[in-house]
Design a protein around this motif. Structure first.
Motif, mmCIF file in Angstrom:
data_model
loop_
_atom_site.group_PDB
_atom_site.id
_atom_site.type_symbol
_atom_site.label_atom_id
_atom_site.label_comp_id
_atom_site.label_asym_id
_atom_site.label_seq_id
_atom_site.Cartn_x
_atom_site.Cartn_y
_atom_site.Cartn_z
ATOM 1 N N THR A 409 58.472 51.395 63.387
ATOM 2 C CA THR A 409 58.664 49.965 63.145
ATOM 3 C C THR A 409 58.609 49.677 61.649
ATOM 4 O O THR A 409 59.427 48.942 61.106
ATOM 5 C CB THR A 409 57.563 49.162 63.864
ATOM 6 O OG1 THR A 409 57.580 49.495 65.233
ATOM 7 C CG2 THR A 409 57.782 47.668 63.688
ATOM 8 N N ALA A 414 64.751 51.292 64.947
ATOM 9 C CA ALA A 414 64.569 50.612 66.230
ATOM 10 C C ALA A 414 64.472 51.620 67.359
ATOM 11 O O ALA A 414 65.116 52.678 67.320
ATOM 12 C CB ALA A 414 65.734 49.659 66.476
ATOM 13 N N ARG A 432 61.801 42.125 65.460
ATOM 14 C CA ARG A 432 61.960 43.447 64.859
ATOM 15 C C ARG A 432 63.112 43.457 63.870
ATOM 16 O O ARG A 432 64.188 42.952 64.142
ATOM 17 C CB ARG A 432 62.230 44.479 65.957
ATOM 18 C CG ARG A 432 62.367 45.887 65.441
ATOM 19 C CD ARG A 432 62.708 46.843 66.567
ATOM 20 N NE ARG A 432 61.547 47.135 67.411
ATOM 21 C CZ ARG A 432 60.601 48.014 67.115
ATOM 22 N NH1 ARG A 432 60.673 48.691 65.982
ATOM 23 N NH2 ARG A 432 59.603 48.223 67.935
ATOM 24 N N SER A 434 65.437 46.083 61.758
ATOM 25 C CA SER A 434 65.731 47.512 61.655
ATOM 26 C C SER A 434 67.067 47.742 60.962
ATOM 27 O O SER A 434 67.898 46.851 60.869
ATOM 28 C CB SER A 434 65.730 48.162 63.029
ATOM 29 O OG SER A 434 66.528 47.409 63.904
#
Lengths: 507, 506
Positions: A409, A414, A432, A434
């Motif tokens: 992370t 991802a 998130r 990424s």
């Protein structure tokens, strides 16, 4: 026509010892022989003879009589009275022929590099000294000879007066193929520009001031030439370290006094920066420390046992040392794991009830015949790894697994959709961030993998990374529960899990 | 509130002067266990509901043996009785009659009191029952009747009873209790902590709180910790970057002798290239490839010199240059960076470089030396630099780590000329000590790389372990590096801050 006093005699022997130790590199490069000239007959010969043919009365404290050279070396190796000569025996011991210095009467004067003969030894009564230097490095031999001559000819009846010797090289037929006269008393004139000396040191002396300084530090006679712009000095034979004008500049600087130089800062601006790999490493160190892991710093060298067999792995390729200090330093580590496990072992008496967590981010070294750095291939490369260990009342498999996910992370990788499908949806997933094309997943570790032996069967996983570069899953590391046999090898009494993977893959 | 607390508070509620004179008899009166009363008093005392003064009473209790004597008579009387009945008895028979224990003690006392004597192997009574009195039993009775108080009994008798372990002294603590400063007829419970329930219910407004003990350490924070040496490394990296230095890629532990020694103009016969000081590699033993053109220029410089130098004038051996080793200094990388700088597209540009990384030396190990340690190295490549620039740069660096007084001493390095040893007055150690090494790279090293003639490179270095050991007060390097480091030390290591003298100037 020299006169020896006890003091001068001691000093003379001392000088030879010091030179033997330093410039002559423990007699392997040059050996100095000094003889009472009046006790032998010139011309002298430097030859190589079979050991058994050499009959020699060595210079020893008690008169042990004559020896054949081969017996003599054996004597030096074993007799405690001669133990100061033992280190030099291996220099010639195994040669088919030994070097000898002989006089016209075939009297053996010395057996370099071991010892001089009794017949020609120097005493307080000696009036004339014959000095010979035998060597594997001719330049050094001349330097040493010049040094001895320069330092001791002061005591001659006519100071600094020496008798030169012609050295002739004869071929097998006896004809002279090369000859030169020694001592060279190698002095030369060396030039350095006044501006250069000032600029090197950051000082401002006039040419005349420099001349005065030079005369003070044995660089005399010195004079200015080229319209006062260039300093010309005489380099004495004892200063074999003067190779370039920069050496003269240094001596002027020393004479001036370094602590008198005015300091300044280099003018050009440059932009500071760090290596991306080190930056990533330091950022992750902070994060993993925050996650409750204690950082360790372990040795880069370890034993083959710790690096392979104790980890349940077959002995594989590793960079090995030819002169390790002891067995603990046989190879350069190919994994960070032994260091962490040894730390756990050392902390047996600590509390493990809340789980004992350790980590390290550092280099290992792997043999590699293709890795190029600066147009050079040495045959190995460094690899930056992340390694962590958990030990506690339970194995902590999920905890170590969690750390793997956390690192991904933080590095903007991802998880693959399938991998994450079974886990509870959380707000974190929404947010998130990424990098495009970077994903990772976990898969059960193949039992034929080289590191599979470290893990408990059925509880080992491979970390598979997909980067836009490769487009496919590449195994960058593993994690899992450590096999009880491995725990036993490191005397660890708590179930443990570990992870290790290649950090460079995440750059 | 407990039953005991209620009883006490109620009793004191009768009037402001109400007192419990002695809690023990009072507890018997109200039929509550005295221990409970004592507990209640102590608890009420803490919150000043009551005030109490200590009382203590001493009295004697009878031991088991003592109880036995009280009931049956002392052992000597029992023995005498048996002897009189039988006329005479052997010890064995006596033991059978009265029991071993009784016989043992009784016979001894009979003999002492001259009630019996030995006749051959037997015992014979001298006195009759009417002539003797069981003083012991009488004394015990008196004591027992008096409730264990010895007031009416002769001290000698008491001592005698103690000696025979028939009685033991007991001290009872009790209290005289009166109202305290915070007296109230009922006790209100005080809370220790603010809870969610209190917030929800609003009880926090009316609940009294216990006074807090501030004189203890708080709870341990937990979490993880970073290694002290690496904390110092992070700080040094920051300091060097602040000074405009760019980090070199030093992740290369295995090096070729060519870069580690030869390119630095260190002769192949130099002692540092001995197996005594350097770790050589068994596998892979030889370098596979080096930049060949540059190699030739280096070889020439060693053998014959050039560009104003007379060289070393010896035979340069390829096998020697191709020996692989574990690098003995990060200067091997610095050399490679300068080579790259000289040959980059567009030619040389001035640059500042630094590195902090691991080096390996085959030295004897002691409390401050291991065969692996970390080197800090900085260099500046620019036109016409002088020693003055070197001194200035070094001063700036050391000022940032709090060392302001520096002195420089001439030194010798095979690859720098001039060379200087750096001495500083260390504020923690309070003495002058060597803190680093420095110099200007020799032209024989720079010219074969292709650097222009007026480019000079100044450099300095120090170990990372030494300042760390000084800052964190570590005496043995094994306490800092390796698997034997104490975790406790890592846990308490402070953040790495140096008292930068430069900051004070701003």
């Amino acid at each position: 026509d020299i006169t020896f006093t006890q003091e001068r005699y001691n000093s003379f022997i001392d000088l030879q010892d010091q030179l033997h130790r330093n410039l002559c590199r423990q007699r392997t490069l040059v050996a100095i022989g000094t003889h009472d000239l009046d006790s032998v007959q010139g011309p002298f010969k430097y030859d190589a003879r079979k050991p058994s043919d050499i009959q020699f009365v060595p210079l020893t404290p008690d008169d042990k009589g004559s020896f054949a050279a081969s017996d003599l070396l054996h004597f030096y190796e074993t007799d405690p009275a001669a133990k100061h000569l033992k280190p030099y025996v291996p220099i010639i011991k195994d040669s088919p022929l030994y070097p000898v210095v002989l006089d016209a009467n075939e009297t053996v004067m010395s057996l370099p590099p071991i010892i001089n003969g009794s017949k020609s030894k120097i005493t307080l009564e000696t009036k004339n000294v014959f000095i010979e230097c035998t060597a594997t490095d001719l330049t050094k031999a001349n330097i040493v000879l010049d040094t001895v001559v320069a330092m001791f000819s002061e005591y001659c009846a006519a100071p600094f007066e020496v008798e030169p010797v012609t050295v002739e090289y004869q071929d097998d037929q006896g004809s002279v193929v090369d000859s030169y006269v020694t001592p060279l008393m190698y002095t030369r004139r060396e030039k350095a520009s006044v501006e250069y000396c000032n600029s090197m040191n950051g000082i401002q002396l006039t040419g005349e001031e420099m001349v005065t300084l030079c005369n003070k530090v044995q660089f005399g006679p010195a004079e200015l030439c080229d319209d006062g712009k260039v300093l010309e000095v005489t380099v004495p034979p004892t200063r074999s370290d003067i190779l370039h004008a920069v050496d003269i500049a240094e001596d002027i600087g020393i004479a001036y006094g370094y602590n008198n130089i005015v300091k300044k800062i280099p003018n050009t601006n440059t932009v500071g920066g760090e290596q991306p790999l080190n930056k990533l490493g330091d950022l992750l160190r902070d994060e993993i420390g925050r996650a409750g892991y204690i950082e360790v710093l372990t040795h880069g060298l370890c034993s083959i046992r710790d690096n392979f067999t104790a980890l349940g792995r077959a002995v594989g390729p590793a960079v090995s040392l030819s002169n390790p200090a002891n067995v603990e330093y046989q190879v350069v580590r190919t994994t960070l794991l032994p260091g962490l496990l040894k730390t756990l072992q050392h902390n047996k008496s600590a509390s493990f009830t809340q789980g004992f967590k350790l980590f390290e981010i550092s280099d290992v070294v792997l043999p590699d015949n293709e890795w190029v750095v600066t147009d050079t291939i040495v045959g190995s490369k460094n690899a930056r790894r992340v390694c962590a260990v958990y030990a506690g009342p339970t194995s902590g498999f999920e905890i170590i697994h969690g750390l793997v996910d956390r690192i991904m992370t933080l590095c903007e990788v991802a998880p693959e959709a399938e991998y994450i499908a079974n886990s509870a949806k959380s707000k974190e997933e929404e947010y998130r961030v990424s990098k495009e094309g970077w994903t990772y997943t976990i898969a059960e570790l193949d039992s034929t993998d080289t590191v599979a032996g470290t893990y408990f069967p059925g509880r080992a996983a491979a970390v598979l990374l997909t980067s836009p570069e490769s487009g496919k899953r590449i195994q960058i590391g593993t994690f899992g529960i450590i096999h009880p046999d491995v725990l036993n090898n490191f005397d660890i009494q708590y179930p443990s899990s570990c992870m290790e993977f290649d950090l460079e893959a995440l750059l | 509130m407990t039953e005991a607390e209620t009883a006490i508070l109620t009793h004191l509620s009768s009037s402001p002067e109400a007192t419990i004179e002695d809690t023990f008899p009072w507890s018997e009166e109200i039929k509550i266990d005295h221990k409970a009363i004592v507990g209640a008093v102590k608890s009420l005392l803490v919150e000043e509901y009551v005030a109490a003064s200590d009382l203590s009473t001493s009295f004697f209790t009878l031991s088991k043996e003592g109880e036995g004597i009280l009931a049956n008579g002392s052992q000597e009387v029992l023995v005498l009785k048996a002897l009189i009945e039988a006329g005479k008895l052997s010890i064995k028979d006596l033991q059978e009659k009265v029991g071993k224990d009784v016989s043992k003690i009784g016979v001894g006392n009979c003999m002492k009191n001259k009630w019996a004597k030995k006749d051959g192997g037997d015992l014979v009574p001298i006195k009759t029952m009417e002539e003797v009195t069981d003083d012991i039993q009488a004394a015990l009775k008196t004591l027992s009747d008096a409730g264990g108080v010895t007031d009416g009994i002769d001290d000698k008798v008491v001592t005698g009873l103690k000696k025979r372990k028939l009685i033991s002294q007991v001290t009872r603590k009790s209290y005289k209790v009166t109202r305290g400063a915070q007296y109230a007829p009922t006790r209100v419970k005080k809370a220790a902590d603010l809870t969610k329930e209190m917030l929800d219910s609003g009880d926090w407004k009316t609940t009294p709180f216990k006074p807090y003990n501030f004189m203890t350490l708080g709870e341990k924070v937990g979490g993880g910790y970073l290694h002290p040496l690496l904390k110092v490394r992070a700080e040094f990296r920051k300091i060097l970057m602040e000074m405009g230095f760019h980090e070199m890629p030093t992740n290369k532990w295995v090096e070729s002798s060519f870069w580690n020694f030869d390119s630095l103009f260190q002769p192949q016969s130099h002692p540092a290239r001995d197996a005594h000081d350097t770790f050589f590699i068994k596998e892979p033993a030889s370098t596979v490839a080096v930049p060949e053109e540059y190699y030739e220029r280096v070889k020439k410089m060693h053998e014959v010199g050039g560009d104003g130098s007379i060289g070393y004038r010896y035979d340069f051996k390829r096998e020697e240059a191709f020996k692989n080793l574990l690098r003995t200094h990060t200067t091997a990388i610095s050399s490679q960076m300068l080579y790259k700088l000289a040959n980059q597209k567009g030619g040389f540009t001035p640059q500042r470089y630094f590195s902090i990384d691991r080096v390996f030396r085959n030295e004897t190990m002691d409390s401050t030396h291991l065969c692996e340690f970390h080197q800090v190295e900085g260099l500046v490549a620019d036109y016409n630099l002088s020693l003055g620039d070197l001194i200035g740069t070094i001063e700036t660096f050391f000022k940032k780590i709090g060392i302001t007084q520096l002195r420089f001493k001439p030194a010798f390095n095979p690859y720098t000329e001039p060379s200087m040893e750096i001495f500083g007055y260390h504020p923690d150690l309070k003495k002058w000590t060597e803190i680093g090494n420095s110099g200007m790279f020799r032209p024989e090293m720079l010219r074969p790389m292709g650097l222009p003639e007026n480019v000079r490179v100044i450099a300095w270095g120090l170990s990372l372990e030494r300042p760390t050991m000084i800052k964190y007060r570590i005496k043995n390097i094994r306490d800092l590096f390796g698997h034997k480091v104490e975790m406790a030390r890592t846990r308490t290591a402070p953040v790495c801050r140096f008292d930068s003298a430069l900051e004070d100037d701003q």
